[in-house]
Motif scaffolding. Structure first.
Motif, short mmCIF file in Angstrom:
data_model
loop_
_atom_site.label_atom_id
_atom_site.label_comp_id
_atom_site.label_asym_id
_atom_site.label_seq_id
_atom_site.Cartn_x
_atom_site.Cartn_y
_atom_site.Cartn_z
N SER A 40 0.85 -1.19 0.00
CA SER A 40 0.00 0.00 0.00
C SER A 40 0.89 1.24 0.00
CB SER A 40 -0.94 0.01 1.21
OG SER A 40 -0.22 0.12 2.41
N PHE A 41 0.46 2.23 -0.75
CA PHE A 41 1.15 3.51 -0.77
C PHE A 41 0.25 4.55 -1.40
CE2 PHE A 41 2.44 1.12 -4.48
CZ PHE A 41 2.40 2.01 -5.54
N LYS A 42 0.63 5.79 -1.21
CA LYS A 42 -0.11 6.91 -1.81
C LYS A 42 0.82 7.64 -2.76
CE LYS A 42 -3.23 7.47 2.06
NZ LYS A 42 -4.53 7.22 1.53
N THR A 51 -4.50 6.50 -3.99
CA THR A 51 -4.29 5.41 -3.04
C THR A 51 -4.11 4.14 -3.85
OG1 THR A 51 -5.66 6.49 -1.38
CG2 THR A 51 -5.28 4.12 -1.11
N THR A 52 -2.99 3.45 -3.65
CA THR A 52 -2.65 2.28 -4.45
C THR A 52 -2.40 1.11 -3.51
OG1 THR A 52 -1.55 3.72 -6.03
CG2 THR A 52 -1.03 1.38 -6.16
N ARG A 53 -3.05 -0.01 -3.81
CA ARG A 53 -2.84 -1.23 -3.03
C ARG A 53 -2.85 -2.41 -3.99
NH1 ARG A 53 -6.41 -1.71 1.92
NH2 ARG A 53 -5.05 -3.49 2.21
N PHE A 54 -2.06 -3.41 -3.67
CA PHE A 54 -2.14 -4.64 -4.44
C PHE A 54 -1.59 -5.80 -3.64
CE2 PHE A 54 1.82 -2.75 -5.72
CZ PHE A 54 2.71 -3.80 -5.83
N THR A 103 -5.98 -5.79 -6.81
CA THR A 103 -5.56 -4.40 -6.96
C THR A 103 -6.65 -3.46 -6.50
OG1 THR A 103 -6.38 -4.26 -9.24
CG2 THR A 103 -4.07 -4.84 -8.94
N TYR A 104 -6.23 -2.33 -5.98
CA TYR A 104 -7.16 -1.27 -5.59
C TYR A 104 -6.49 0.06 -5.92
CZ TYR A 104 -9.67 2.12 -2.82
OH TYR A 104 -10.37 3.24 -2.44
N TYR A 105 -7.20 0.92 -6.64
CA TYR A 105 -6.75 2.27 -6.94
C TYR A 105 -7.90 3.23 -6.68
CZ TYR A 105 -2.99 -0.04 -9.43
OH TYR A 105 -1.94 -0.84 -9.74
N GLY A 106 -7.65 4.22 -5.85
CA GLY A 106 -8.64 5.25 -5.59
C GLY A 106 -7.99 6.61 -5.74
N VAL A 107 -8.74 7.57 -6.25
CA VAL A 107 -8.21 8.91 -6.46
C VAL A 107 -9.08 9.90 -5.69
CG1 VAL A 107 -7.76 10.72 -8.16
CG2 VAL A 107 -7.31 8.35 -8.74
N PRO A 140 -11.68 8.58 -1.40
CA PRO A 140 -11.27 8.39 -2.80
C PRO A 140 -12.41 7.87 -3.68
CG PRO A 140 -10.43 6.62 -1.46
CD PRO A 140 -11.07 7.58 -0.52
N LYS A 141 -12.36 8.27 -4.92
CA LYS A 141 -13.24 7.70 -5.94
C LYS A 141 -12.52 6.44 -6.44
CE LYS A 141 -14.86 8.45 -10.60
NZ LYS A 141 -14.69 9.25 -11.80
N VAL A 142 -13.18 5.32 -6.38
CA VAL A 142 -12.55 4.06 -6.77
C VAL A 142 -12.43 3.99 -8.29
CG1 VAL A 142 -12.71 1.55 -6.72
CG2 VAL A 142 -13.40 2.89 -4.72
N LEU A 143 -11.18 3.82 -8.77
CA LEU A 143 -10.94 3.63 -10.20
C LEU A 143 -10.96 2.16 -10.55
CD1 LEU A 143 -7.96 6.03 -10.96
CD2 LEU A 143 -10.38 6.36 -11.48
#
Length: 144
Positions: free
Chosen positions: A73-75, A84-87, A99-103, A112-115
């Protein structure tokens, strides 16, 4: 936002193209993978005018089924946004399972809005999640 998506694709390709760490312990593979990915992301996002912060990982040694899972996880601070990035990845095979990406705007970082949010051991048949809490639940079940 297309620059963000292009960067994410490039990052995944780089992670998957890295050599496997066969013959090493899960701890050694996890540490090498984490250092490599943090370095790659720093270069990629640095070229786009962004920076990585809060980079961390949790290792799950799944020796019984020959996996060494890492929950990264990291931003990424990029212009007026926080990504916001997770995998979840296997450090031995470099195979990505979730995977998870939110902006979010920097002013509203907590919402965050989930991308992208998807998961599955057969990633080509991925399931989709709707938020980070659901992602956490899925990852918890995968690392048991």
């Amino acid at each position: 936002m297309s620059a963000v998506r292009s960067t994410l694709v490039l990052a995944f390709c780089a992670a998957l193209a890295s050599p496997a760490l066969a013959g090493t312990s899960c701890s050694e593979a996890a540490e090498a993978s984490a250092k490599n990915y943090e370095h790659e992301q720093g270069i990629i996002w640095g070229k786009l005018g962004g920076s990585i912060r809060d980079f961390k990982h949790v290792e799950y040694d799944k020796s019984l089924d020959s996996r060494c899972l890492l929950d990264f996880s990291f931003k990424i601070a990029h212009q007026d946004e926080i990504v916001t990035t997770r995998f979840l990845v296997d450090a031995y095979q470099r195979k990505i399972y979730a995977t998870y990406y939110g902006v979010a705007k920097k002013a509203n970082e907590g919402q965050p809005k989930v991308l992208t949010c998807n998961y599955g051991y057969n990633y080509n048949e991925a399931s989709y999640c709707t938020d980070e809490a659901e992602y956490d639940g899925v990852v918890a079940s995968m690392v048991k």
